[in-house]
Structure formats: C-alpha cells, structure tokens
Design a protein around this motif. Structure first.
Motif, PDB file in Angstrom:
ATOM      1  N   LEU A  73       0.818  -1.222   0.000  1.00  7.09           N
ATOM      2  CA  LEU A  73       0.000   0.000   0.000  1.00  7.09           C
ATOM      3  C   LEU A  73       0.843   1.260   0.000  1.00  7.09           C
ATOM      4  O   LEU A  73       0.341   2.344  -0.248  1.00  7.09           O
ATOM      5  CB  LEU A  73      -0.942  -0.016   1.203  1.00  7.09           C
ATOM      6  CG  LEU A  73      -1.949  -1.152   1.064  1.00  7.09           C
ATOM      7  CD1 LEU A  73      -1.900  -2.071   2.238  1.00  7.09           C
ATOM      8  CD2 LEU A  73      -3.327  -0.607   0.818  1.00  7.09           C
ATOM      9  N   GLN A 118       2.340   0.876  -3.954  1.00 10.23           N
ATOM     10  CA  GLN A 118       1.097   0.816  -4.730  1.00 10.23           C
ATOM     11  C   GLN A 118       1.169   0.077  -6.057  1.00 10.23           C
ATOM     12  O   GLN A 118       0.168  -0.382  -6.531  1.00 10.23           O
ATOM     13  CB  GLN A 118       0.493   2.207  -4.946  1.00 10.23           C
ATOM     14  CG  GLN A 118       0.215   2.900  -3.618  1.00 10.23           C
ATOM     15  CD  GLN A 118      -0.741   4.067  -3.714  1.00 10.23           C
ATOM     16  OE1 GLN A 118      -1.109   4.479  -4.777  1.00 10.23           O
ATOM     17  NE2 GLN A 118      -1.157   4.585  -2.570  1.00 10.23           N
ATOM     18  N   ASP A 171       8.642  -1.069   4.588  1.00  9.22           N
ATOM     19  CA  ASP A 171       8.480  -1.587   5.939  1.00  9.22           C
ATOM     20  C   ASP A 171       7.104  -2.246   6.128  1.00  9.22           C
ATOM     21  O   ASP A 171       6.991  -3.318   6.719  1.00  9.22           O
ATOM     22  CB  ASP A 171       8.632  -0.414   6.907  1.00  9.22           C
ATOM     23  CG  ASP A 171       9.186  -0.881   8.237  1.00  9.22           C
ATOM     24  OD1 ASP A 171       9.890  -1.909   8.242  1.00  9.22           O
ATOM     25  OD2 ASP A 171       8.897  -0.233   9.246  1.00  9.22           O
ATOM     26  N   LEU A 172       6.072  -1.596   5.577  1.00 11.64           N
ATOM     27  CA  LEU A 172       4.715  -2.137   5.717  1.00 11.64           C
ATOM     28  C   LEU A 172       4.595  -3.476   4.982  1.00 11.64           C
ATOM     29  O   LEU A 172       3.926  -4.400   5.463  1.00 11.64           O
ATOM     30  CB  LEU A 172       3.691  -1.134   5.169  1.00 11.64           C
ATOM     31  CG  LEU A 172       2.225  -1.538   5.312  1.00 11.64           C
ATOM     32  CD1 LEU A 172       1.834  -1.674   6.778  1.00 11.64           C
ATOM     33  CD2 LEU A 172       1.315  -0.546   4.626  1.00 11.64           C
ATOM     34  N   ASP A 198       5.878  -6.084   7.209  1.00 12.54           N
ATOM     35  CA  ASP A 198       4.897  -6.406   8.258  1.00 12.54           C
ATOM     36  C   ASP A 198       3.777  -7.279   7.711  1.00 12.54           C
ATOM     37  O   ASP A 198       3.309  -8.203   8.378  1.00 12.54           O
ATOM     38  CB  ASP A 198       4.290  -5.118   8.840  1.00 12.54           C
ATOM     39  CG  ASP A 198       5.324  -4.321   9.631  1.00 12.54           C
ATOM     40  OD1 ASP A 198       6.405  -4.870   9.889  1.00 12.54           O
ATOM     41  OD2 ASP A 198       5.034  -3.157   9.968  1.00 12.54           O
ATOM     42  N   LEU A 199       3.337  -6.964   6.479  1.00 14.71           N
ATOM     43  CA  LEU A 199       2.238  -7.735   5.891  1.00 14.71           C
ATOM     44  C   LEU A 199       2.687  -9.153   5.528  1.00 14.71           C
ATOM     45  O   LEU A 199       1.908 -10.097   5.670  1.00 14.71           O
ATOM     46  CB  LEU A 199       1.675  -7.016   4.653  1.00 14.71           C
ATOM     47  CG  LEU A 199       0.959  -5.692   4.936  1.00 14.71           C
ATOM     48  CD1 LEU A 199       0.458  -5.055   3.645  1.00 14.71           C
ATOM     49  CD2 LEU A 199      -0.205  -5.873   5.898  1.00 14.71           C
ATOM     50  N   LEU A 248       2.505 -11.003   8.636  1.00 20.59           N
ATOM     51  CA  LEU A 248       1.109 -11.242   9.002  1.00 20.59           C
ATOM     52  C   LEU A 248       0.526 -12.407   8.214  1.00 20.59           C
ATOM     53  O   LEU A 248      -0.163 -13.273   8.777  1.00 20.59           O
ATOM     54  CB  LEU A 248       0.296  -9.966   8.745  1.00 20.59           C
ATOM     55  CG  LEU A 248      -1.174 -10.083   9.103  1.00 20.59           C
ATOM     56  CD1 LEU A 248      -1.363  -9.925  10.595  1.00 20.59           C
ATOM     57  CD2 LEU A 248      -1.997  -9.061   8.362  1.00 20.59           C
ATOM     58  N   GLN A 306       1.737 -15.493   9.734  1.00 24.02           N
ATOM     59  CA  GLN A 306       1.068 -15.742  11.022  1.00 24.02           C
ATOM     60  C   GLN A 306      -0.309 -16.345  10.816  1.00 24.02           C
ATOM     61  O   GLN A 306      -0.703 -17.284  11.504  1.00 24.02           O
ATOM     62  CB  GLN A 306       0.897 -14.428  11.798  1.00 24.02           C
ATOM     63  CG  GLN A 306       2.105 -14.015  12.613  1.00 24.02           C
ATOM     64  CD  GLN A 306       1.919 -12.611  13.185  1.00 24.02           C
ATOM     65  OE1 GLN A 306       0.798 -12.092  13.212  1.00 24.02           O
ATOM     66  NE2 GLN A 306       3.014 -12.005  13.607  1.00 24.02           N
ATOM     67  N   TYR A 323      -8.869 -11.358   5.241  1.00 25.69           N
ATOM     68  CA  TYR A 323      -8.423 -10.674   6.460  1.00 25.69           C
ATOM     69  C   TYR A 323      -7.879  -9.289   6.107  1.00 25.69           C
ATOM     70  O   TYR A 323      -8.192  -8.287   6.761  1.00 25.69           O
ATOM     71  CB  TYR A 323      -7.334 -11.516   7.123  1.00 25.69           C
ATOM     72  CG  TYR A 323      -6.859 -11.026   8.466  1.00 25.69           C
ATOM     73  CD1 TYR A 323      -7.473 -11.462   9.635  1.00 25.69           C
ATOM     74  CD2 TYR A 323      -5.784 -10.151   8.566  1.00 25.69           C
ATOM     75  CE1 TYR A 323      -7.033 -11.026  10.864  1.00 25.69           C
ATOM     76  CE2 TYR A 323      -5.342  -9.711   9.797  1.00 25.69           C
ATOM     77  CZ  TYR A 323      -5.965 -10.151  10.949  1.00 25.69           C
ATOM     78  OH  TYR A 323      -5.526  -9.710  12.165  1.00 25.69           O
ATOM     79  N   VAL A 381      -8.399  -7.702   3.111  1.00 27.00           N
ATOM     80  CA  VAL A 381      -9.417  -6.919   2.395  1.00 27.00           C
ATOM     81  C   VAL A 381     -10.328  -6.213   3.394  1.00 27.00           C
ATOM     82  O   VAL A 381     -10.729  -5.067   3.197  1.00 27.00           O
ATOM     83  CB  VAL A 381     -10.231  -7.823   1.444  1.00 27.00           C
ATOM     84  CG1 VAL A 381     -11.481  -7.110   0.959  1.00 27.00           C
ATOM     85  CG2 VAL A 381      -9.384  -8.246   0.266  1.00 27.00           C
ATOM     86  N   SER A 382     -10.628  -6.874   4.513  1.00 28.42           N
ATOM     87  CA  SER A 382     -11.529  -6.258   5.493  1.00 28.42           C
ATOM     88  C   SER A 382     -10.870  -5.057   6.169  1.00 28.42           C
ATOM     89  O   SER A 382     -11.559  -4.246   6.769  1.00 28.42           O
ATOM     90  CB  SER A 382     -11.957  -7.285   6.540  1.00 28.42           C
ATOM     91  OG  SER A 382     -10.877  -7.610   7.379  1.00 28.42           O
ATOM     92  N   ARG A 383      -9.562  -4.926   6.075  1.00 26.81           N
ATOM     93  CA  ARG A 383      -8.881  -3.776   6.677  1.00 26.81           C
ATOM     94  C   ARG A 383      -8.481  -2.719   5.654  1.00 26.81           C
ATOM     95  O   ARG A 383      -8.528  -1.524   5.927  1.00 26.81           O
ATOM     96  CB  ARG A 383      -7.640  -4.245   7.431  1.00 26.81           C
ATOM     97  CG  ARG A 383      -8.003  -4.870   8.751  1.00 26.81           C
ATOM     98  CD  ARG A 383      -6.953  -5.842   9.236  1.00 26.81           C
ATOM     99  NE  ARG A 383      -7.363  -6.443  10.503  1.00 26.81           N
ATOM    100  CZ  ARG A 383      -8.220  -7.413  10.634  1.00 26.81           C
ATOM    101  NH1 ARG A 383      -8.792  -7.921   9.550  1.00 26.81           N
ATOM    102  NH2 ARG A 383      -8.547  -7.888  11.825  1.00 26.81           N
ATOM    103  N   TYR A 384      -8.062  -3.174   4.466  1.00 29.76           N
ATOM    104  CA  TYR A 384      -7.554  -2.226   3.467  1.00 29.76           C
ATOM    105  C   TYR A 384      -8.465  -2.106   2.233  1.00 29.76           C
ATOM    106  O   TYR A 384      -8.182  -1.305   1.356  1.00 29.76           O
ATOM    107  CB  TYR A 384      -6.141  -2.633   3.025  1.00 29.76           C
ATOM    108  CG  TYR A 384      -5.100  -2.396   4.088  1.00 29.76           C
ATOM    109  CD1 TYR A 384      -4.596  -1.122   4.320  1.00 29.76           C
ATOM    110  CD2 TYR A 384      -4.628  -3.428   4.884  1.00 29.76           C
ATOM    111  CE1 TYR A 384      -3.655  -0.883   5.293  1.00 29.76           C
ATOM    112  CE2 TYR A 384      -3.676  -3.203   5.863  1.00 29.76           C
ATOM    113  CZ  TYR A 384      -3.190  -1.934   6.062  1.00 29.76           C
ATOM    114  OH  TYR A 384      -2.262  -1.709   7.029  1.00 29.76           O
ATOM    115  N   GLY A 385      -9.514  -2.939   2.162  1.00 33.98           N
ATOM    116  CA  GLY A 385     -10.406  -2.863   1.015  1.00 33.98           C
ATOM    117  C   GLY A 385      -9.873  -3.669  -0.165  1.00 33.98           C
ATOM    118  O   GLY A 385      -8.773  -4.215  -0.113  1.00 33.98           O
ATOM    119  N   TYR A 435      -8.617  -2.718  -2.663  1.00 36.70           N
ATOM    120  CA  TYR A 435      -7.414  -2.091  -3.196  1.00 36.70           C
ATOM    121  C   TYR A 435      -6.172  -2.932  -2.921  1.00 36.70           C
ATOM    122  O   TYR A 435      -5.200  -2.886  -3.669  1.00 36.70           O
ATOM    123  CB  TYR A 435      -7.254  -0.702  -2.583  1.00 36.70           C
ATOM    124  CG  TYR A 435      -6.282   0.151  -3.319  1.00 36.70           C
ATOM    125  CD1 TYR A 435      -6.671   0.863  -4.449  1.00 36.70           C
ATOM    126  CD2 TYR A 435      -4.963   0.233  -2.918  1.00 36.70           C
ATOM    127  CE1 TYR A 435      -5.781   1.628  -5.151  1.00 36.70           C
ATOM    128  CE2 TYR A 435      -4.053   0.999  -3.618  1.00 36.70           C
ATOM    129  CZ  TYR A 435      -4.467   1.693  -4.728  1.00 36.70           C
ATOM    130  OH  TYR A 435      -3.577   2.435  -5.430  1.00 36.70           O
TER     131      TYR A 435
END
Lengths: 169, 182
Positions: free
Chosen positions: A53, A56, A66-67, A70-71, A74, A77, A91, A93-97, A99
C-alpha cells in the motif's frame, strides 16, 4: 556451419537472461520464511497477489517497504493459525479494502474495468473490418460508375493523348 | 464531403472530451481528492479491538473499550514521520474543542517518541505504543499520520491519511464532532 553455432549461442544467452530476470526482484528475507516449505510456498503465492500500500504498484512479495515486511509476516502468522489462502486475503481486504488485491474482483463497480478493454478491442476490430471490406468492394466492383472526380481525371488523360497524337503526326 | 467532415470532426471531438475529463480530474486533485488516496473501508465500522502499553511509564494500558462514551480522535503518529510535525501544532485545537485525543505511536522507538513529545509538546490524553505496527494494520494504516474520528458508540466516522490542516479541522473535523456530540 558457423552461423548455426551463433544461433545456439544467442539462444543460450536468451535462456540465461530469462532465468536471471526471474531470479531477482523478491524482497522476502530469510528470517521471514517459514520452516514448513509447503506453508512458505502458499505464503509466497498469496503475497504475489497482495499490493504493497506504500508503493502501490508492487506486490508485498516484491517490495522492500516496511509495511510490506509487516504484511508478509502477518500472512505467515495467519497461515500458521490455520487460515485458508482465501481467508488470509479476506483478512486484509476487510482492513484495506479491495485495493489491497492486485487482481481486482469482478463486481458491479469493476464491470468497466474488466469488460472495457475487450469491448474496445472488438469495436476496433469491427471498425477496421468494415473499413477494409468497403474499400475492397469499391476497388473491385466492375459495375460501379466513375465518380465525377474520376471522370475529370479520365478526360484529362484522354485529352493529353489526343493532343500527343496530333503533335506526332 | 460528409465523410471528410466526420474524419476531421471526430478526432477533435475525442480531444475535447479528453481535455474535459483531465480538467475535471485536476479539479478534483485541487479539492484534495488525490488518485493515490486509498478509500478506507473502515468508515462506519466499529473501532478494532486493541490493548497496547502506554508510552508513558506507570500509566495503565490503552484499550479500545476506553473509547466508548465520548467522541475520540485517534491520531497515528511517529517521531520519524516528517508530515507529523506539520499537523502537530494543530492537535491542541482539537483537544480544546472537547475531543478525547488518543495518540497511537506507530513503529517508533519509545525513547525517541518521548524526546519528540518533550520537544514539541504533548497534546494527547493517552498515548498507545504500537511498537510492531500490528494494531496499525487492524486500522488499515498505510501512511502516517492518519487520523480516525470515533463516535460515542465506538464507530469510526471519518478517516484522513496525511496531516490534518487547520482547514480540515475547522471545516470537516470539528463540525462532524459537534454533530456526533449531540
């Protein structure tokens, strides 16, 4: 004989460059990888479809952001927790849509996105084929009368020939 | 003749439509609608459940349950984030308007965050330390600073990615907070 050796050499170079291109570009660190190779392969598979994100236009599998790191963690995990591939994606999509998916889903808001390019391609194909068919017909149809422009040109040519004859006599 | 008119007219028409579309998109950018802004799916959804240690030693953990009962602004910030410095002075105005101000210190060294707040002032009522960024992901954070306005029931009603400007605060944030406080 010589040229066939050159051909083989070029082919080998080409194959080699393909392997080199596909080898680099991944950002996954050894420390991020899972011990279980099957789960790790699934994680790589999912990561390739998830958008970073921050940058892009890269997947989180390709991005050094960095993100993205982390992803990637995740995703692993969630896999260890027993999620299916689809559940992991959901999981995020429910946070970032939507996109976050590099492959947008087919739904009402994305109809133009999915059907636009084939529509324009078919439309272009249709227009080009009509254009050529018409031109072909116009060129070969013997019963077509001459246009006024063509008649003028013909008259000019004939006139010139007439006066040429007159001169040579 | 009519065919020739069509071949001249059609490209001009396409050009005019294209210019119109690009001008429209540029105007949207002028109004702050950037094409690289990702629309948030978190609007009108309950705030993610979290429990994070406080950045300030000796204070109890910051938990999402605390957000029920009053209008809250959650501000995700970090000492390494340059645009956070731009919005920092205006956060005091938000607190003055009676909004509960919670900071989430995102992927930051606690020592550096404390030094940053000592230097620039601490406008926050509570500061949660999201050291590994895990709670940030639950909020859908992708670029700090980010701000979330949360109503009394704990539902996210507004989100902004990027620094809050005085215009954002006066024209969007505070009117909405007043509405939610009714």
């Amino acid at each position: 004989m010589k040229s066939s050796w050159i051909h083989i050499f070029i082919l080998l170079l080409f194959l080699l460059s393909m392997f080199m291109l596909s080898g680099d570009g991944y950002a996954v660190q050894p420390s991020e990888m899972l011990g279980n190779p099957q789960l790790e392969a699934r994680a790589r598979n999912i990561s390739e479809d998830l958008r970073c994100l921050v940058c892009q236009n890269q997947s989180i599998d390709d991005s050094d952001a960095d993100l993205a790191h982390d992803l990637r963690l995740l995703v692993r995990q969630r896999l260890l927790a027993g999620d299916s591939n689809e559940q992991v994606k959901q999981y995020l999509v429910s946070r970032y849509g939507d996109y976050v998916l590099l492959n947008p889903p087919f739904k009402a808001s994305t109809v133009v996105l999915w059907l636009g390019p084939p529509f324009f391609f078919l439309a272009a194909l249709f227009i080009v084929s009509v254009f050529y068919r018409r031109r072909h017909q116009a060129d070969t149809d013997p019963s077509r009368p001459l246009s006024s422009e063509e008649q003028q040109r013909l008259a000019k040519v004939l006139d010139a020939q007439e006066s040429n004859k007159g001169n040579s006599q | 003749m009519s065919k020739r008119r069509l071949t001249t007219f059609l490209p001009v028409a396409i050009f005019v439509v294209l210019v119109g579309f690009l001008a429209y998109r540029l105007e949207l950018i002028n109004q702050g609608n950037m094409p690289n802004m990702i629309p948030s799916v978190m609007i009108n959804r309950p705030v993610p459940t979290f429990a994070l240690p406080s950045l300030i030693q000796g204070r109890p953990d910051v938990v999402s349950k605390e957000l029920i009962g009053h209008v809250t602004l959650i501000d995700v910030f970090a000492s390494w984030c340059v645009p956070c410095r731009i919005e920092h002075p205006y956060l005091a105005d938000i607190k003055k308007a009676g909004i509960f101000l919670v900071g989430i210190n995102y992927k930051d060294q606690p020592e550096q965050a404390k030094a940053w707040l000592t230097k620039l002032g601490n406008p926050y009522d509570e500061i949660a330390s999201d050291y590994d960024g895990r709670v940030g992901i639950d909020f859908g954070v992708y670029g700090v600073p980010e701000s979330y306005l949360i109503d009394k029931q704990g539902v996210i009603r507004f989100k902004q990615t990027g620094p809050l400007t005085p215009e954002d605060i006066d024209h969007t944030l505070l009117p909405l907070a007043r509405e939610l406080n009714k």
